[in-house]
Design a protein around this motif. Structure first.
Motif, PDB file in Angstrom:
ATOM      1  N   ASN A 117       0.851  -1.184   0.000  1.00 31.78           N
ATOM      2  CA  ASN A 117       0.000   0.000   0.000  1.00 31.78           C
ATOM      3  C   ASN A 117       0.888   1.235   0.000  1.00 31.78           C
ATOM      4  N   TYR A 118       0.293   2.340  -0.281  1.00 27.81           N
ATOM      5  CA  TYR A 118       1.081   3.570  -0.298  1.00 27.81           C
ATOM      6  C   TYR A 118       0.167   4.735   0.035  1.00 27.81           C
ATOM      7  N   ASP A 119       0.628   5.606   0.910  1.00 23.12           N
ATOM      8  CA  ASP A 119      -0.189   6.806   1.111  1.00 23.12           C
ATOM      9  C   ASP A 119       0.666   8.053   0.991  1.00 23.12           C
ATOM     10  N   TYR A 120       0.054   9.078   0.497  1.00 18.89           N
ATOM     11  CA  TYR A 120       0.786  10.288   0.172  1.00 18.89           C
ATOM     12  C   TYR A 120      -0.071  11.490   0.530  1.00 18.89           C
ATOM     13  N   THR A 121       0.548  12.453   1.189  1.00 16.42           N
ATOM     14  CA  THR A 121      -0.196  13.658   1.559  1.00 16.42           C
ATOM     15  C   THR A 121       0.450  14.875   0.928  1.00 16.42           C
ATOM     16  N   ILE A 122      -0.354  15.684   0.292  1.00 12.63           N
ATOM     17  CA  ILE A 122       0.128  16.961  -0.225  1.00 12.63           C
ATOM     18  C   ILE A 122      -0.291  17.998   0.810  1.00 12.63           C
ATOM     19  N   HIS A 123       0.690  18.438   1.611  1.00 16.69           N
ATOM     20  CA  HIS A 123       0.332  19.211   2.802  1.00 16.69           C
ATOM     21  C   HIS A 123      -0.284  20.560   2.478  1.00 16.69           C
ATOM     22  N   LYS A 124       0.252  21.197   1.456  1.00 21.45           N
ATOM     23  CA  LYS A 124      -0.207  22.572   1.165  1.00 21.45           C
ATOM     24  C   LYS A 124      -1.709  22.598   0.897  1.00 21.45           C
ATOM     25  N   GLN A 125      -2.181  21.649   0.076  1.00 24.20           N
ATOM     26  CA  GLN A 125      -3.616  21.646  -0.257  1.00 24.20           C
ATOM     27  C   GLN A 125      -4.408  20.648   0.586  1.00 24.20           C
ATOM     28  N   GLN A 126      -3.714  20.004   1.547  1.00 26.19           N
ATOM     29  CA  GLN A 126      -4.404  19.032   2.403  1.00 26.19           C
ATOM     30  C   GLN A 126      -5.086  17.931   1.596  1.00 26.19           C
ATOM     31  N   ILE A 127      -4.371  17.416   0.605  1.00 24.75           N
ATOM     32  CA  ILE A 127      -4.931  16.330  -0.197  1.00 24.75           C
ATOM     33  C   ILE A 127      -4.251  15.040   0.248  1.00 24.75           C
ATOM     34  N   LYS A 128      -5.076  14.025   0.540  1.00 29.51           N
ATOM     35  CA  LYS A 128      -4.509  12.751   0.953  1.00 29.51           C
ATOM     36  C   LYS A 128      -4.893  11.695  -0.077  1.00 29.51           C
ATOM     37  N   VAL A 129      -3.877  11.026  -0.623  1.00 28.41           N
ATOM     38  CA  VAL A 129      -4.130  10.007  -1.638  1.00 28.41           C
ATOM     39  C   VAL A 129      -3.575   8.674  -1.142  1.00 28.41           C
ATOM     40  N   ASP A 130      -4.432   7.653  -1.096  1.00 28.08           N
ATOM     41  CA  ASP A 130      -4.005   6.327  -0.651  1.00 28.08           C
ATOM     42  C   ASP A 130      -4.118   5.354  -1.799  1.00 28.08           C
ATOM     43  N   TYR A 131      -3.101   4.490  -1.914  1.00 24.49           N
ATOM     44  CA  TYR A 131      -3.275   3.334  -2.778  1.00 24.49           C
ATOM     45  C   TYR A 131      -3.357   2.099  -1.886  1.00 24.49           C
ATOM     46  N   VAL A 132      -4.365   1.286  -2.096  1.00 22.25           N
ATOM     47  CA  VAL A 132      -4.515   0.048  -1.324  1.00 22.25           C
ATOM     48  C   VAL A 132      -4.503  -1.124  -2.302  1.00 22.25           C
ATOM     49  N   TRP A 133      -3.529  -1.999  -2.136  1.00 19.26           N
ATOM     50  CA  TRP A 133      -3.455  -3.161  -3.003  1.00 19.26           C
ATOM     51  C   TRP A 133      -4.639  -4.085  -2.723  1.00 19.26           C
ATOM     52  N   ALA A 134      -5.346  -4.456  -3.759  1.00 26.39           N
ATOM     53  CA  ALA A 134      -6.469  -5.390  -3.612  1.00 26.39           C
ATOM     54  C   ALA A 134      -6.471  -6.297  -4.831  1.00 26.39           C
ATOM     55  N   SER A 135      -6.104  -7.552  -4.650  1.00 23.26           N
ATOM     56  CA  SER A 135      -6.030  -8.467  -5.794  1.00 23.26           C
ATOM     57  C   SER A 135      -7.416  -8.791  -6.320  1.00 23.26           C
ATOM     58  N   TYR A 136      -8.366  -8.926  -5.385  1.00 23.72           N
ATOM     59  CA  TYR A 136      -9.698  -9.390  -5.757  1.00 23.72           C
ATOM     60  C   TYR A 136     -10.762  -8.360  -5.358  1.00 23.72           C
ATOM     61  N   THR A 137     -11.901  -8.462  -6.001  1.00 18.19           N
ATOM     62  CA  THR A 137     -13.024  -7.584  -5.677  1.00 18.19           C
ATOM     63  C   THR A 137     -13.402  -7.710  -4.205  1.00 18.19           C
ATOM     64  N   SER A 138     -13.297  -8.927  -3.677  1.00 17.87           N
ATOM     65  CA  SER A 138     -13.674  -9.130  -2.266  1.00 17.87           C
ATOM     66  C   SER A 138     -12.747  -8.342  -1.331  1.00 17.87           C
TER      67      SER A 138
END
Ligand SMILES: *[C@@H]1O[C@H](CO)[C@@H](O)[C@H](O)[C@H]1NC(C)=O
Ligand SMILES: *[C@@H]1O[C@H](CO)[C@@H](O)[C@H](O)[C@H]1NC(C)=O
Ligand SMILES: *[C@@H]1O[C@H](CO)[C@@H](O)[C@H](O)[C@H]1NC(C)=O
Ligand SMILES: *[C@@H]1O[C@H](CO)[C@@H](O)[C@H](O)[C@H]1NC(C)=O
Ligand SMILES: *[C@@H]1O[C@H](CO)[C@@H](O)[C@H](O)[C@H]1NC(C)=O
Length: 358
Positions: free
Chosen positions: A171-192
Protein backbone atom coordinates in the motif's frame (compact mmCIF):
# COMPACT_ATOMS: atom_id res chain seq x y z
CA UNK A 1 -33.19 36.87 19.95
CA UNK A 2 -36.02 35.70 17.69
CA UNK A 3 -38.27 35.34 20.73
CA UNK A 4 -37.57 38.88 21.90
CA UNK A 5 -38.13 40.24 18.42
CA UNK A 6 -41.42 38.34 18.18
CA UNK A 7 -42.57 39.65 21.54
CA UNK A 8 -41.69 43.21 20.56
CA UNK A 9 -43.60 42.94 17.30
CA UNK A 10 -46.63 41.30 18.92
CA UNK A 11 -46.84 44.02 21.53
CA UNK A 12 -45.77 47.17 19.72
CA UNK A 13 -47.11 46.76 16.19
CA UNK A 14 -50.77 46.35 17.26
CA UNK A 15 -50.40 49.13 19.80
CA UNK A 16 -49.02 51.38 17.12
CA UNK A 17 -51.85 50.45 14.81
CA UNK A 18 -54.44 50.86 17.55
CA UNK A 19 -53.20 54.37 18.06
CA UNK A 20 -54.47 55.20 14.59
CA UNK A 21 -57.68 53.56 13.49
CA UNK A 22 -58.17 49.95 14.66
CA UNK A 23 -60.92 48.70 16.93
CA UNK A 24 -60.04 46.56 19.94
CA UNK A 25 -61.28 43.38 18.25
CA UNK A 26 -59.20 43.98 15.15
CA UNK A 27 -56.23 44.73 17.34
CA UNK A 28 -56.66 41.40 19.07
CA UNK A 29 -57.03 39.63 15.75
CA UNK A 30 -53.87 41.14 14.27
CA UNK A 31 -51.94 40.50 17.44
CA UNK A 32 -52.91 36.82 17.41
CA UNK A 33 -52.15 36.47 13.68
CA UNK A 34 -48.69 37.98 14.12
CA UNK A 35 -47.98 35.77 17.06
CA UNK A 36 -49.03 32.56 15.32
CA UNK A 37 -47.03 33.37 12.17
CA UNK A 38 -43.93 34.12 14.17
CA UNK A 39 -44.35 31.02 16.33
CA UNK A 40 -44.54 28.85 13.22
CA UNK A 41 -41.50 30.55 11.69
CA UNK A 42 -39.45 30.10 14.83
CA UNK A 43 -40.26 26.39 14.94
CA UNK A 44 -39.70 25.74 11.23
CA UNK A 45 -36.43 27.68 11.03
CA UNK A 46 -34.09 24.89 12.29
CA UNK A 47 -35.35 22.55 9.57
CA UNK A 48 -34.69 24.87 6.67
CA UNK A 49 -30.96 24.05 6.39
CA UNK A 50 -31.63 20.31 6.25
CA UNK A 51 -34.32 20.78 3.63
CA UNK A 52 -31.74 22.68 1.62
CA UNK A 53 -29.26 19.90 2.27
CA UNK A 54 -31.62 17.29 0.89
CA UNK A 55 -32.25 19.39 -2.20
CA UNK A 56 -28.57 20.05 -2.75
CA UNK A 57 -27.77 16.34 -2.46
CA UNK A 58 -29.79 15.58 -5.52
CA UNK A 59 -27.53 16.77 -8.35
CA UNK A 60 -24.58 14.85 -7.01
CA UNK A 61 -26.39 11.69 -6.16
CA UNK A 62 -25.67 9.79 -9.34
CA UNK A 63 -21.96 9.94 -8.81
CA UNK A 64 -22.45 8.80 -5.28
CA UNK A 65 -24.70 5.82 -5.60
CA UNK A 66 -27.74 7.34 -4.00
CA UNK A 67 -29.99 7.27 -6.99
CA UNK A 68 -28.76 5.54 -10.09
CA UNK A 69 -31.86 6.52 -12.02
CA UNK A 70 -31.16 10.18 -11.42
CA UNK A 71 -31.12 12.39 -14.47
CA UNK A 72 -27.87 14.03 -13.44
CA UNK A 73 -25.60 12.21 -15.88
CA UNK A 74 -28.30 12.01 -18.53
CA UNK A 75 -29.00 15.71 -18.37
CA UNK A 76 -25.42 16.47 -19.35
CA UNK A 77 -24.70 14.55 -22.55
CA UNK A 78 -21.01 15.36 -22.25
CA UNK A 79 -20.47 12.61 -19.68
CA UNK A 80 -21.14 10.00 -22.33
CA UNK A 81 -18.50 11.50 -24.63
CA UNK A 82 -15.69 11.53 -22.09
CA UNK A 83 -14.20 8.41 -23.65
CA UNK A 84 -14.32 9.64 -27.24
CA UNK A 85 -10.63 10.01 -27.86
CA UNK A 86 -8.61 10.44 -31.04
CA UNK A 87 -5.41 8.42 -30.88
CA UNK A 88 -2.52 9.01 -33.17
CA UNK A 89 -1.21 5.71 -34.48
CA UNK A 90 1.85 4.67 -32.57
CA UNK A 91 4.75 3.22 -34.55
CA UNK A 92 7.41 1.32 -32.72
CA UNK A 93 10.88 0.41 -33.86
CA UNK A 94 11.93 -3.20 -33.22
CA UNK A 95 14.28 -2.32 -30.33
CA UNK A 96 11.43 -0.93 -28.25
CA UNK A 97 12.13 -3.48 -25.52
CA UNK A 98 15.27 -1.58 -24.65
CA UNK A 99 13.74 1.83 -24.99
CA UNK A 100 10.31 2.28 -23.50
CA UNK A 101 10.39 6.04 -23.86
CA UNK A 102 9.15 5.61 -27.42
CA UNK A 103 5.86 4.30 -26.07
CA UNK A 104 4.95 7.52 -24.32
CA UNK A 105 5.12 9.28 -27.64
CA UNK A 106 1.48 8.38 -28.28
CA UNK A 107 -0.58 11.51 -28.84
CA UNK A 108 -4.24 11.82 -28.01
CA UNK A 109 -7.00 14.37 -27.86
CA UNK A 110 -10.71 14.46 -27.29
CA UNK A 111 -12.93 14.32 -30.35
CA UNK A 112 -14.42 17.83 -30.28
CA UNK A 113 -18.06 17.88 -29.17
CA UNK A 114 -20.34 20.87 -29.40
CA UNK A 115 -21.11 22.16 -25.93
CA UNK A 116 -18.55 19.94 -24.18
CA UNK A 117 -15.48 21.73 -23.03
CA UNK A 118 -13.17 18.80 -22.28
CA UNK A 119 -9.73 19.95 -21.29
CA UNK A 120 -6.45 18.59 -20.08
CA UNK A 121 -6.47 19.72 -16.50
CA UNK A 122 -3.17 21.09 -15.29
CA UNK A 123 -1.41 20.32 -12.03
CA UNK A 124 -2.37 23.59 -10.36
CA UNK A 125 -6.01 23.28 -11.40
CA UNK A 126 -6.09 19.67 -10.19
CA UNK A 127 -4.69 20.68 -6.82
CA UNK A 128 -7.26 23.43 -6.58
CA UNK A 129 -10.11 21.10 -7.53
CA UNK A 130 -9.08 18.42 -5.03
CA UNK A 131 -8.24 20.77 -2.18
CA UNK A 132 -8.90 19.07 1.15
CA UNK A 133 -9.99 15.81 -0.45
CA UNK A 134 -9.18 12.31 0.65
CA UNK A 135 -8.86 9.92 -2.27
CA UNK A 136 -8.46 6.16 -2.21
CA UNK A 137 -7.35 4.07 -5.17
CA UNK A 138 -7.89 0.37 -4.50
CA UNK A 139 -7.28 -2.59 -6.73
CA UNK A 140 -4.82 -4.64 -8.74
CA UNK A 141 -1.99 -3.58 -11.01
CA UNK A 142 -4.29 -1.58 -13.30
CA UNK A 143 -5.39 0.51 -10.34
CA UNK A 144 -1.73 0.88 -9.35
CA UNK A 145 -0.80 2.25 -12.76
CA UNK A 146 -3.75 4.61 -12.49
CA UNK A 147 -2.56 5.70 -9.04
CA UNK A 148 0.96 6.45 -10.31
CA UNK A 149 -0.47 8.52 -13.18
CA UNK A 150 -2.72 10.33 -10.74
CA UNK A 151 0.16 11.13 -8.39
CA UNK A 152 2.25 12.25 -11.31
CA UNK A 153 -0.44 14.75 -12.24
CA UNK A 154 -0.55 16.04 -8.67
CA UNK A 155 3.17 16.02 -7.82
CA UNK A 156 5.14 15.75 -11.05
CA UNK A 157 7.64 13.34 -9.55
CA UNK A 158 6.88 9.67 -9.08
CA UNK A 159 10.15 7.88 -9.81
CA UNK A 160 10.79 7.06 -6.16
CA UNK A 161 7.19 6.02 -5.63
CA UNK A 162 7.32 3.69 -8.63
CA UNK A 163 10.35 1.91 -7.18
CA UNK A 164 8.60 1.36 -3.86
CA UNK A 165 5.23 0.39 -5.31
CA UNK A 166 6.41 -2.09 -7.86
CA UNK A 167 8.83 -4.00 -5.69
CA UNK A 168 6.03 -5.79 -3.87
CA UNK A 169 2.30 -5.54 -3.50
CA UNK A 170 2.30 -2.82 -0.95
CA UNK A 171 0.00 0.00 0.00
CA UNK A 172 1.08 3.57 -0.30
CA UNK A 173 -0.19 6.81 1.11
CA UNK A 174 0.79 10.29 0.17
CA UNK A 175 -0.20 13.66 1.56
CA UNK A 176 0.13 16.96 -0.22
CA UNK A 177 0.33 19.21 2.80
CA UNK A 178 -0.21 22.57 1.16
CA UNK A 179 -3.62 21.65 -0.26
CA UNK A 180 -4.40 19.03 2.40
CA UNK A 181 -4.93 16.33 -0.20
CA UNK A 182 -4.51 12.75 0.95
CA UNK A 183 -4.13 10.01 -1.64
CA UNK A 184 -4.00 6.33 -0.65
CA UNK A 185 -3.28 3.33 -2.78
CA UNK A 186 -4.51 0.05 -1.32
CA UNK A 187 -3.46 -3.16 -3.00
CA UNK A 188 -6.47 -5.39 -3.61
CA UNK A 189 -6.03 -8.47 -5.79
CA UNK A 190 -9.70 -9.39 -5.76
CA UNK A 191 -13.02 -7.58 -5.68
CA UNK A 192 -13.67 -9.13 -2.27
CA UNK A 193 -10.60 -7.30 -0.93
CA UNK A 194 -12.12 -4.02 -2.07
CA UNK A 195 -15.41 -4.91 -0.40
CA UNK A 196 -13.51 -5.65 2.82
CA UNK A 197 -11.76 -2.27 2.57
CA UNK A 198 -15.08 -0.44 2.19
CA UNK A 199 -16.51 -2.24 5.21
CA UNK A 200 -13.44 -1.26 7.21
CA UNK A 201 -13.85 2.39 6.19
CA UNK A 202 -17.44 2.10 7.33
CA UNK A 203 -16.45 0.63 10.70
CA UNK A 204 -13.86 3.37 11.16
CA UNK A 205 -16.31 6.03 10.02
CA UNK A 206 -13.63 7.45 7.74
CA UNK A 207 -15.40 8.16 4.51
CA UNK A 208 -13.12 9.37 1.73
CA UNK A 209 -14.37 11.84 -0.87
CA UNK A 210 -13.40 9.81 -3.90
CA UNK A 211 -12.85 6.07 -4.28
CA UNK A 212 -11.43 4.59 -7.49
CA UNK A 213 -11.62 0.80 -7.61
CA UNK A 214 -10.78 -1.96 -10.04
CA UNK A 215 -9.99 -5.67 -9.95
CA UNK A 216 -10.46 -8.61 -12.27
CA UNK A 217 -7.23 -9.74 -13.91
CA UNK A 218 -6.11 -11.71 -10.84
CA UNK A 219 -9.44 -13.41 -10.65
CA UNK A 220 -9.28 -14.35 -14.32
CA UNK A 221 -5.79 -15.76 -13.92
CA UNK A 222 -6.07 -17.51 -10.56
CA UNK A 223 -9.75 -18.39 -10.17
CA UNK A 224 -10.83 -18.45 -13.82
CA UNK A 225 -14.54 -18.50 -13.07
CA UNK A 226 -16.55 -15.64 -14.52
CA UNK A 227 -19.73 -16.30 -12.55
CA UNK A 228 -17.88 -16.24 -9.24
CA UNK A 229 -16.39 -12.89 -10.37
CA UNK A 230 -19.95 -11.74 -11.05
CA UNK A 231 -21.04 -12.65 -7.52
CA UNK A 232 -18.14 -10.73 -6.02
CA UNK A 233 -19.13 -7.66 -8.07
CA UNK A 234 -22.71 -7.91 -6.83
CA UNK A 235 -21.50 -8.03 -3.23
CA UNK A 236 -19.35 -4.97 -3.88
CA UNK A 237 -22.33 -3.17 -5.40
CA UNK A 238 -24.43 -3.75 -2.28
CA UNK A 239 -21.59 -2.50 -0.09
CA UNK A 240 -21.10 0.64 -2.17
CA UNK A 241 -24.81 1.37 -1.92
CA UNK A 242 -24.93 1.01 1.84
CA UNK A 243 -21.74 3.01 2.30
CA UNK A 244 -23.03 5.90 0.21
CA UNK A 245 -26.30 5.93 2.12
CA UNK A 246 -24.57 6.10 5.48
CA UNK A 247 -22.10 8.71 4.31
CA UNK A 248 -24.81 10.92 2.89
CA UNK A 249 -26.75 10.58 6.12
CA UNK A 250 -23.73 11.88 8.01
CA UNK A 251 -23.53 14.95 5.80
CA UNK A 252 -27.23 15.53 6.23
CA UNK A 253 -26.80 15.46 9.98
CA UNK A 254 -23.92 17.93 9.84
CA UNK A 255 -25.89 20.42 7.77
CA UNK A 256 -28.80 20.00 10.17
CA UNK A 257 -26.44 21.28 12.80
CA UNK A 258 -26.90 18.57 15.39
CA UNK A 259 -23.81 16.42 15.08
CA UNK A 260 -20.35 16.63 13.61
CA UNK A 261 -18.73 13.58 12.08
CA UNK A 262 -15.32 13.86 10.52
CA UNK A 263 -14.69 13.09 6.86
CA UNK A 264 -18.34 12.68 6.16
CA UNK A 265 -18.61 14.10 2.66
CA UNK A 266 -20.27 11.73 0.24
CA UNK A 267 -17.78 9.47 -1.51
CA UNK A 268 -17.84 9.37 -5.27
CA UNK A 269 -17.22 5.91 -6.63
CA UNK A 270 -15.38 5.04 -9.83
CA UNK A 271 -14.72 1.67 -11.38
CA UNK A 272 -11.78 0.78 -13.62
CA UNK A 273 -12.66 -2.14 -15.85
CA UNK A 274 -10.13 -4.49 -17.40
CA UNK A 275 -8.04 -3.30 -20.34
CA UNK A 276 -8.09 -4.97 -23.72
CA UNK A 277 -5.80 -7.98 -23.48
CA UNK A 278 -3.44 -8.88 -26.32
CA UNK A 279 -3.11 -12.68 -25.88
CA UNK A 280 -0.11 -13.00 -28.21
CA UNK A 281 1.93 -10.64 -26.02
CA UNK A 282 1.12 -12.26 -22.64
CA UNK A 283 4.28 -13.45 -20.97
CA UNK A 284 3.40 -16.79 -19.41
CA UNK A 285 1.78 -20.04 -20.48
CA UNK A 286 -0.91 -19.83 -17.78
CA UNK A 287 -1.82 -16.31 -18.86
CA UNK A 288 -2.10 -17.28 -22.51
CA UNK A 289 -4.26 -20.21 -21.48
CA UNK A 290 -6.65 -18.35 -19.20
CA UNK A 291 -6.68 -14.72 -20.27
CA UNK A 292 -8.23 -15.40 -23.63
CA UNK A 293 -10.50 -13.19 -25.68
CA UNK A 294 -13.39 -15.47 -24.70
CA UNK A 295 -12.65 -15.25 -20.99
CA UNK A 296 -12.34 -11.47 -21.24
CA UNK A 297 -15.74 -11.26 -22.90
CA UNK A 298 -17.31 -13.43 -20.17
CA UNK A 299 -15.80 -11.28 -17.43
CA UNK A 300 -16.99 -8.08 -19.13
CA UNK A 301 -20.47 -9.58 -19.37
CA UNK A 302 -20.47 -10.27 -15.62
CA UNK A 303 -19.55 -6.67 -14.92
CA UNK A 304 -22.48 -5.51 -17.03
CA UNK A 305 -24.81 -8.03 -15.38
CA UNK A 306 -23.75 -7.01 -11.87
CA UNK A 307 -24.97 -3.44 -12.51
CA UNK A 308 -22.08 -2.08 -10.51
CA UNK A 309 -21.64 0.83 -12.87
CA UNK A 310 -23.79 3.59 -14.30
CA UNK A 311 -26.54 3.71 -15.61
CA UNK A 312 -27.84 0.95 -13.31
CA UNK A 313 -25.23 1.11 -10.63
CA UNK A 314 -23.49 3.40 -8.18
CA UNK A 315 -20.07 3.73 -9.85
CA UNK A 316 -19.00 5.74 -12.86
CA UNK A 317 -16.88 3.54 -15.10
CA UNK A 318 -13.56 4.76 -16.36
CA UNK A 319 -13.41 2.48 -19.38
CA UNK A 320 -9.88 1.13 -19.67
CA UNK A 321 -11.05 -1.37 -22.27
CA UNK A 322 -11.98 1.39 -24.69
CA UNK A 323 -8.95 3.53 -23.87
CA UNK A 324 -6.47 0.68 -24.26
CA UNK A 325 -8.12 -0.39 -27.49
CA UNK A 326 -7.75 3.16 -28.76
CA UNK A 327 -4.11 3.37 -27.75
CA UNK A 328 -3.59 0.08 -29.58
CA UNK A 329 -1.41 -3.03 -29.37
CA UNK A 330 1.71 -0.91 -29.81
CA UNK A 331 0.90 0.72 -26.45
CA UNK A 332 1.66 -2.42 -24.45
CA UNK A 333 4.66 -4.66 -24.08
CA UNK A 334 3.17 -7.47 -22.01
CA UNK A 335 -0.34 -7.54 -23.44
CA UNK A 336 -2.06 -6.42 -20.22
CA UNK A 337 -0.27 -3.38 -18.78
CA UNK A 338 -0.30 -0.34 -20.99
CA UNK A 339 1.98 2.61 -21.25
CA UNK A 340 1.37 5.45 -18.80
CA UNK A 341 -0.08 7.54 -21.57
CA UNK A 342 -3.21 5.35 -21.44
CA UNK A 343 -3.58 5.76 -17.66
CA UNK A 344 -2.91 9.49 -18.00
CA UNK A 345 -5.97 9.71 -20.23
CA UNK A 346 -7.96 7.76 -17.63
CA UNK A 347 -6.86 10.26 -14.97
CA UNK A 348 -7.88 13.19 -17.17
CA UNK A 349 -11.29 11.58 -17.65
CA UNK A 350 -11.65 11.39 -13.87
CA UNK A 351 -10.60 15.02 -13.46
CA UNK A 352 -13.00 16.21 -16.17
CA UNK A 353 -15.81 14.21 -14.57
CA UNK A 354 -15.11 15.85 -11.22
CA UNK A 355 -14.93 19.29 -12.78
CA UNK A 356 -18.19 18.81 -14.65
CA UNK A 357 -19.99 17.48 -11.58
CA UNK A 358 -18.64 19.97 -9.06
C1 LIG B 1 2.66 -0.73 -34.56
O1 LIG B 1 3.96 -0.36 -34.98
C2 LIG B 1 4.39 -1.01 -36.17
C3 LIG B 1 5.83 -0.63 -36.42
O2 LIG B 1 5.97 0.73 -36.62
C4 LIG B 1 3.46 -0.60 -37.31
O3 LIG B 1 3.85 -1.29 -38.49
C5 LIG B 1 2.02 -0.98 -36.96
O4 LIG B 1 1.14 -0.52 -37.96
C6 LIG B 1 1.64 -0.36 -35.62
N1 LIG B 1 0.34 -0.88 -35.24
C7 LIG B 1 -0.67 -0.08 -34.90
C8 LIG B 1 -1.97 -0.75 -34.59
O5 LIG B 1 -0.57 1.13 -34.80
C1 LIG C 1 15.09 6.11 -26.83
O1 LIG C 1 14.25 6.70 -27.81
C2 LIG C 1 14.26 8.11 -27.83
C3 LIG C 1 13.22 8.59 -28.82
O2 LIG C 1 13.02 7.69 -29.85
C4 LIG C 1 15.68 8.56 -28.18
O3 LIG C 1 15.74 9.99 -28.18
C5 LIG C 1 16.64 8.01 -27.15
O4 LIG C 1 17.99 8.35 -27.51
C6 LIG C 1 16.55 6.49 -27.06
N1 LIG C 1 17.36 6.00 -25.94
C7 LIG C 1 18.12 4.91 -26.04
C8 LIG C 1 18.89 4.54 -24.81
O5 LIG C 1 18.16 4.23 -27.04
C1 LIG D 1 -9.32 1.48 10.57
O1 LIG D 1 -8.81 1.80 11.86
C2 LIG D 1 -7.76 0.94 12.30
C3 LIG D 1 -7.41 1.31 13.73
O2 LIG D 1 -7.26 2.69 13.86
C4 LIG D 1 -6.58 1.09 11.35
O3 LIG D 1 -5.53 0.25 11.75
C5 LIG D 1 -7.02 0.75 9.94
O4 LIG D 1 -5.96 0.95 9.04
C6 LIG D 1 -8.21 1.57 9.55
N1 LIG D 1 -8.67 1.10 8.26
C7 LIG D 1 -8.89 1.90 7.23
C8 LIG D 1 -9.33 1.24 5.96
O5 LIG D 1 -8.76 3.10 7.27
C1 LIG E 1 -17.80 -21.06 -10.48
O1 LIG E 1 -18.34 -20.28 -9.42
C2 LIG E 1 -19.68 -20.57 -9.13
C3 LIG E 1 -20.17 -19.57 -8.12
O2 LIG E 1 -19.24 -19.38 -7.08
C4 LIG E 1 -19.80 -22.01 -8.66
O3 LIG E 1 -21.14 -22.32 -8.39
C5 LIG E 1 -19.27 -22.93 -9.74
O4 LIG E 1 -19.26 -24.27 -9.29
C6 LIG E 1 -17.86 -22.52 -10.14
N1 LIG E 1 -17.45 -23.28 -11.31
C7 LIG E 1 -16.33 -23.97 -11.33
C8 LIG E 1 -16.03 -24.69 -12.62
O5 LIG E 1 -15.58 -24.04 -10.39
C1 LIG F 1 -14.96 -18.85 -27.74
O1 LIG F 1 -16.36 -18.66 -27.72
C2 LIG F 1 -16.99 -19.06 -28.93
C3 LIG F 1 -18.45 -18.67 -28.86
O2 LIG F 1 -18.94 -18.75 -27.56
C4 LIG F 1 -16.77 -20.57 -29.14
O3 LIG F 1 -17.40 -20.97 -30.33
C5 LIG F 1 -15.29 -20.84 -29.20
O4 LIG F 1 -15.06 -22.23 -29.30
C6 LIG F 1 -14.59 -20.32 -27.98
N1 LIG F 1 -13.15 -20.43 -28.13
C7 LIG F 1 -12.37 -20.99 -27.22
C8 LIG F 1 -10.92 -21.03 -27.54
O5 LIG F 1 -12.80 -21.44 -26.17
Amino acid sequence: MAGLLAAAIVVFVPIGMAGWHLTRNRLLFFGAAFFITLAILVHVMPYIPSVLAVLSLHPRSIATGLDPQSTFLKSNGCFSHLHSINWEKLHLSPNVMENRSQLSAARWSWIPRKGCNFQIISRSDSLQLLKGARIIVAGDSQARFFFVSFLELLTGNVEEIKLKLFKYHSNYDYTIHKQQIKVDYVWASYTSDITRLLLELHTNKTYPDIIIMGAGLWHMLHVANASSYGYSLQRLRRTVFSLSRVASFSEHVILGGTEVIENSAIPRFFWLNMPTLIPSLLNSELKRQRMTTNATALYAKELLKSALTYPKGPCFMIDLEILSQGCGPNCTLDGMHYDYVMYNVAVQILMNFLLMSS
